[in-house]
Design a protein around this motif. Structure first.
Motif, PDB file in Angstrom:
ATOM      1  N   SER A  56       0.837  -1.200   0.000  1.00  0.00           N
ATOM      2  CA  SER A  56       0.000   0.000   0.000  1.00  0.00           C
ATOM      3  C   SER A  56       0.876   1.255   0.000  1.00  0.00           C
ATOM      4  N   GLN A  85       0.097   8.340  -5.346  1.00  0.00           N
ATOM      5  CA  GLN A  85      -0.728   7.814  -6.421  1.00  0.00           C
ATOM      6  C   GLN A  85      -0.037   7.823  -7.776  1.00  0.00           C
ATOM      7  N   THR A 142      -5.711   0.771  -7.570  1.00  0.00           N
ATOM      8  CA  THR A 142      -6.567   0.736  -6.388  1.00  0.00           C
ATOM      9  C   THR A 142      -7.203  -0.639  -6.241  1.00  0.00           C
ATOM     10  N   HIS A 183      -4.428   2.409  -2.381  1.00  0.00           N
ATOM     11  CA  HIS A 183      -3.542   2.407  -3.547  1.00  0.00           C
ATOM     12  C   HIS A 183      -2.388   1.436  -3.292  1.00  0.00           C
TER      13      HIS A 183
END
Length: 259
Positions: free
Chosen positions: A42, A46, A80, A92
């Motif tokens: 994770s 982004q 995602t 993400h």
């Protein structure tokens, strides 16, 4: 290539690849001289990853704090999926080819990292912060020394090939966007002036991933080097000056070679 800090809190109730069993299994593989198992991880970031970027796993929480793992970004794609917290939200993720892990009792401690790499923020609030270029080599050297000090056996110099089929979103409009910019702007990099047509790419000033339009106003032609620099946040568009400027003037981003 860049370097990034991914994070984990082994003292929290993690799920999937984040739990303590996964970390312990990875450390056992390293202790046997095997490559650690690849996984997704994770990240709050982004965008901005590229295949081959260096990543380190930073253990936080109430237990020992410091680096426990190292590896490389597999593809650079950020996607995602359901959150690892199983809370009904999404998170993400980035795919990582892990190289080596150490046991939680053998972390490379934060105090040592602060000493050798003082520019880096070693208590990040999110996973995926970038290690400043000034600290990259120091962190790499410290991690390598740490593994050697633990007499971690070297991993195999040949990586077992593996493949998977994946679905990914492809921007079908990108070639048309490039054609539009080639018609409207001089056929050269808007930052360095490189005029080799085959090396020019269509760049979004406001990123496509954030809703930026594929328009003349929101696009410029950049060489591959400076397009990547823009995507990584090393360049930004100065609206008042009508030009791209380097975010960090201490970093020299050369143009692509002209031959």
């Amino acid at each position: 290539m860049g370097s990034f800090l991914l994070t984990v809190n082994p003292s929290s109730p993690y799920h999937s690849q984040h739990d303590a069993r996964f970390l312990a299994a990875q450390a056992r593989r390293t202790a046997r001289g095997e490559m650690a198992k690849p996984s997704r991880w994770s990240t709050h970031r982004q965008r901005g990853y590229a295949a081959g970027d260096r990543v380190y796993l930073l253990a936080q929480g109430s237990g020992p704090r410091g680096l426990i793992g190292g590896g490389f970004v597999a593809t650079g794609d950020v996607y995602t999926d359901d959150s690892w917290r199983n809370d009904g939200l999404v998170a993400h993720y980035v795919d990582v080819d892990w190289e080596a892990f150490v046991d939680l009792s053998d972390v490379l401690p934060i105090d040592e990292l602060r000493r050798v790499a003082p520019v880096t923020h070693w208590r990040p609030q999110g996973s995926g912060i970038q290690i400043p270029q000034a600290d990259e080599s120091a962190v790499e050297s410290a991690w390598t020394r740490h593994l050697r000090g633990l007499t971690v056996p070297p991993v195999s110099l040949e990586i077992t090939r593996s493949y998977t089929n994946a679905l990914r979103k492809v921007r079908r409009h990108q070639q048309r966007f490039r054609g539009l910019l080639l018609q409207y702007y001089p056929q050269e990099c808007a930052h360095c002036g490189l005029d080799i047509l085959e090396l020019l790419e269509a760049a979004h000033i406001e990123p496509d991933s954030e809703g930026g339009a594929a328009s003349v106003a929101n696009g410029r032609l950049l060489c591959a080097n400076h397009h990547r620099a823009l995507d990584r946040g090393l360049l930004h568009w100065d609206e008042q000056g009508g030009r791209f400027v380097q975010t960090d003037e201490a970093v020299d981003i050369p143009p692509l070679p002209r031959h």
